[in-house]
Design a protein around this motif. Structure first.
Motif, PDB file in Angstrom:
ATOM      1  N   LEU A 164       0.807  -1.226   0.000  1.00 49.42           N
ATOM      2  CA  LEU A 164       0.000   0.000   0.000  1.00 49.42           C
ATOM      3  C   LEU A 164       0.835   1.269   0.000  1.00 49.42           C
ATOM      4  N   GLY A 165       2.056   1.161  -0.516  1.00 49.76           N
ATOM      5  CA  GLY A 165       2.903   2.329  -0.655  1.00 49.76           C
ATOM      6  C   GLY A 165       3.530   2.811   0.630  1.00 49.76           C
ATOM      7  N   LEU A 166       3.509   1.999   1.678  1.00 50.01           N
ATOM      8  CA  LEU A 166       4.093   2.378   2.963  1.00 50.01           C
ATOM      9  C   LEU A 166       5.222   1.422   3.321  1.00 50.01           C
ATOM     10  N   GLU A 167       6.158   1.923   4.111  1.00 48.44           N
ATOM     11  CA  GLU A 167       7.229   1.078   4.610  1.00 48.44           C
ATOM     12  C   GLU A 167       6.703   0.173   5.717  1.00 48.44           C
ATOM     13  N   GLY A 168       7.512  -0.807   6.077  1.00 47.98           N
ATOM     14  CA  GLY A 168       7.128  -1.709   7.150  1.00 47.98           C
ATOM     15  C   GLY A 168       6.372  -2.919   6.638  1.00 47.98           C
ATOM     16  N   LEU A 169       6.065  -3.823   7.542  1.00 53.57           N
ATOM     17  CA  LEU A 169       5.389  -5.056   7.183  1.00 53.57           C
ATOM     18  C   LEU A 169       3.875  -4.863   7.208  1.00 53.57           C
ATOM     19  N   PRO A 170       3.187  -5.276   6.163  1.00 55.81           N
ATOM     20  CA  PRO A 170       1.716  -5.201   6.175  1.00 55.81           C
ATOM     21  C   PRO A 170       1.124  -5.974   7.340  1.00 55.81           C
ATOM     22  N   GLN A 171       0.014  -5.477   7.851  1.00 56.62           N
ATOM     23  CA  GLN A 171      -0.655  -6.081   8.999  1.00 56.62           C
ATOM     24  C   GLN A 171      -2.139  -6.289   8.683  1.00 56.62           C
ATOM     25  N   SER A 172      -2.765  -7.169   9.456  1.00 52.95           N
ATOM     26  CA  SER A 172      -4.136  -7.575   9.144  1.00 52.95           C
ATOM     27  C   SER A 172      -5.156  -6.453   9.316  1.00 52.95           C
ATOM     28  N   GLY A 173      -5.024  -5.638  10.362  1.00 52.97           N
ATOM     29  CA  GLY A 173      -6.031  -4.617  10.614  1.00 52.97           C
ATOM     30  C   GLY A 173      -6.205  -3.662   9.450  1.00 52.97           C
ATOM     31  N   THR A 174      -5.107  -3.065   9.026  1.00 50.90           N
ATOM     32  CA  THR A 174      -5.191  -2.114   7.923  1.00 50.90           C
ATOM     33  C   THR A 174      -5.264  -2.818   6.563  1.00 50.90           C
ATOM     34  N   GLY A 175      -4.627  -3.984   6.435  1.00 48.16           N
ATOM     35  CA  GLY A 175      -4.684  -4.706   5.167  1.00 48.16           C
ATOM     36  C   GLY A 175      -6.081  -5.195   4.853  1.00 48.16           C
ATOM     37  N   GLN A 176      -6.737  -5.795   5.834  1.00 43.54           N
ATOM     38  CA  GLN A 176      -8.098  -6.277   5.618  1.00 43.54           C
ATOM     39  C   GLN A 176      -9.064  -5.121   5.409  1.00 43.54           C
ATOM     40  N   ALA A 177      -8.867  -4.040   6.136  1.00 41.04           N
ATOM     41  CA  ALA A 177      -9.731  -2.869   5.954  1.00 41.04           C
ATOM     42  C   ALA A 177      -9.607  -2.332   4.534  1.00 41.04           C
ATOM     43  N   THR A 178      -8.392  -2.299   4.015  1.00 45.19           N
ATOM     44  CA  THR A 178      -8.182  -1.854   2.638  1.00 45.19           C
ATOM     45  C   THR A 178      -8.840  -2.816   1.660  1.00 45.19           C
ATOM     46  N   LEU A 179      -8.609  -4.100   1.861  1.00 39.45           N
ATOM     47  CA  LEU A 179      -9.155  -5.119   0.974  1.00 39.45           C
ATOM     48  C   LEU A 179     -10.676  -5.051   0.905  1.00 39.45           C
ATOM     49  N   LEU A 180     -11.327  -4.814   2.040  1.00 38.33           N
ATOM     50  CA  LEU A 180     -12.787  -4.868   2.103  1.00 38.33           C
ATOM     51  C   LEU A 180     -13.467  -3.516   1.920  1.00 38.33           C
ATOM     52  N   THR A 181     -12.679  -2.454   1.688  1.00 36.39           N
ATOM     53  CA  THR A 181     -13.289  -1.140   1.440  1.00 36.39           C
ATOM     54  C   THR A 181     -12.826  -0.495   0.143  1.00 36.39           C
ATOM     55  N   GLY A 182     -11.614  -0.797  -0.313  1.00 38.23           N
ATOM     56  CA  GLY A 182     -11.041  -0.076  -1.444  1.00 38.23           C
ATOM     57  C   GLY A 182     -10.398   1.230  -1.050  1.00 38.23           C
ATOM     58  N   GLU A 183     -10.298   1.490   0.251  1.00 32.75           N
ATOM     59  CA  GLU A 183      -9.645   2.690   0.773  1.00 32.75           C
ATOM     60  C   GLU A 183      -8.312   2.294   1.408  1.00 32.75           C
ATOM     61  N   ASN A 184      -7.302   3.158   1.278  1.00 29.23           N
ATOM     62  CA  ASN A 184      -5.984   2.841   1.812  1.00 29.23           C
ATOM     63  C   ASN A 184      -5.970   3.074   3.324  1.00 29.23           C
ATOM     64  N   ALA A 185      -6.342   2.043   4.063  1.00 26.66           N
ATOM     65  CA  ALA A 185      -6.463   2.165   5.513  1.00 26.66           C
ATOM     66  C   ALA A 185      -5.120   2.400   6.181  1.00 26.66           C
ATOM     67  N   ALA A 186      -4.048   1.830   5.635  1.00 24.94           N
ATOM     68  CA  ALA A 186      -2.717   2.049   6.211  1.00 24.94           C
ATOM     69  C   ALA A 186      -2.319   3.519   6.089  1.00 24.94           C
ATOM     70  N   ARG A 187      -2.662   4.126   4.975  1.00 23.63           N
ATOM     71  CA  ARG A 187      -2.349   5.551   4.820  1.00 23.63           C
ATOM     72  C   ARG A 187      -3.243   6.407   5.707  1.00 23.63           C
ATOM     73  N   ILE A 188      -4.498   6.027   5.849  1.00 26.35           N
ATOM     74  CA  ILE A 188      -5.392   6.759   6.754  1.00 26.35           C
ATOM     75  C   ILE A 188      -4.832   6.750   8.167  1.00 26.35           C
ATOM     76  N   HIS A 189      -4.337   5.582   8.601  1.00 27.73           N
ATOM     77  CA  HIS A 189      -3.801   5.455   9.960  1.00 27.73           C
ATOM     78  C   HIS A 189      -2.379   5.996  10.070  1.00 27.73           C
ATOM     79  N   GLY A 190      -1.671   6.053   8.956  1.00 26.91           N
ATOM     80  CA  GLY A 190      -0.301   6.549   8.962  1.00 26.91           C
ATOM     81  C   GLY A 190       0.746   5.454   8.954  1.00 26.91           C
ATOM     82  N   ARG A 191       0.321   4.198   9.118  1.00 25.64           N
ATOM     83  CA  ARG A 191       1.231   3.057   9.083  1.00 25.64           C
ATOM     84  C   ARG A 191       0.405   1.775   9.059  1.00 25.64           C
TER      85      ARG A 191
END
Length: 301
Positions: free
Chosen positions: A61-88
């Motif tokens: 999702l264009g962010l550094e670090g290891l992808p995680q389930s909370g933001t990854g699943q939120a992105t997958l199920l919404t189409g919104e970049n949840a990791a960017r919304i949260h900042g990581r």
């Protein structure tokens, strides 16, 4: 009318061939069939046919670090970049900054006003202990938060007994061991039959399988083999039972089980499989961001 069975498989990436990658070392005939007779690895060739898509998609999702389930699943199920919304990247649960996005923009929330809540199903069933735990702490997973917020019923042990839901482990054997549940265990073939049968009354059915992620964290080859072979039997049953209007969709939120040499998640791409008439709608997917918008478009054409 197109119907979609979405099997969300937690923690499965496309990594290199290696002794630490069970997706390259195990005999998994249904996995291979879904990848055009290839193992699910980084060397697998992309498939782009009207009735069959297999391709890697980005989970970073264009962010550094290891992808995680909370933001990854939120992105997958919404189409919104949840990791960017949260900042990581964040997990395993959706952070408070992301919960409104899951509640308002999930695939369930988007589809409900277009095709009706009664046409949507979350096939997982949960024991009563789960509801007691999350309601006390308010820590809903992405999938349960998405379903609950959109008015999609969360299924329980009685639904497993009635044959209209399946446990998260597919068979219910874990339930018997951990929760002393009354529901008799079922086979993966029966779980597949139930999932496809739900499409008789629903246009979109979601099931979440998380034991792949648990096995990856364990770094235990025997445990990884057990869960992947169980999934392989499920895939075989779904492919046998699916009808001409059914699209089987499979993807993940981040890598993990493909590298048993580490306890951590990976930055590998994740597989996206679409199988059935109309599957080529998913051929343009390049990241987790693209999956939900494609589902909505395909089901509302």
């Amino acid at each position: 009318m197109t119907r979609i069975l979405f099997l969300f498989i937690d923690g499965v990436g496309l990594g290199p061939d290696s002794p630490e990658n069970p997706l390259s070392t195990l005999d998994l005939p249904s996995f291979r069939a879904l990848a055009g007779r290839q193992p699910w690895t980084s060397r697998s060739e992309t498939i782009d046919r009207p009735d069959h898509v297999f391709r890697p998609i980005d989970a970073t999702l264009g962010l550094e670090g290891l992808p995680q389930s909370g933001t990854g699943q939120a992105t997958l199920l919404t189409g919104e970049n949840a990791a960017r919304i949260h900042g990581r990247h964040f997990g395993p649960y959706p952070p408070t900054t992301v919960r409104p996005t899951v509640q308002d923009k999930s695939v369930f929330a988007q589809l409900a006003p277009l095709i009706g809540t009664d046409r949507l199903a979350f096939a997982n069933a949960y024991p009563e202990r789960f509801f007691q735990h999350v309601e006390a702490r308010g820590r809903w997973t992405v999938t349960t938060l998405a379903a609950r917020s959109a008015g999609v019923r969360l299924r329980r042990e009685a639904d497993v007994r009635d044959g209209i839901a399946i446990p998260a482990d597919l068979t219910g054997r874990t339930w018997q061991r951990l929760f002393d549940a009354d529901a008799e265990p079922i086979s993966e073939a029966e779980a597949a039959r139930r999932l496809v049968a739900l499409l008789d009354d629903h246009t979109f059915v979601l099931h979440e399988y998380y034991l792949t992620d648990k096995a990856g964290h364990s770094q235990d080859p025997a445990r990884a083999a057990s869960v992947l072979e169980s999934l392989d039997r499920l895939f075989a049953g779904v492919l046998e039972a699916a009808g001409p209007d059914d699209v089987l969709l499979i993807t993940s939120d981040h890598g993990n089980i493909e590298d048993l040499g580490t306890k951590s998640h990976t930055r590998h791409p994740v597989p996206l499989v679409a199988w059935g008439a109309g599957a080529d709608a998913f051929s343009s997917c390049r990241s987790l961001l693209d999956v939900t918008p494609t589902i909505v478009e395909l089901l509302t054409r």
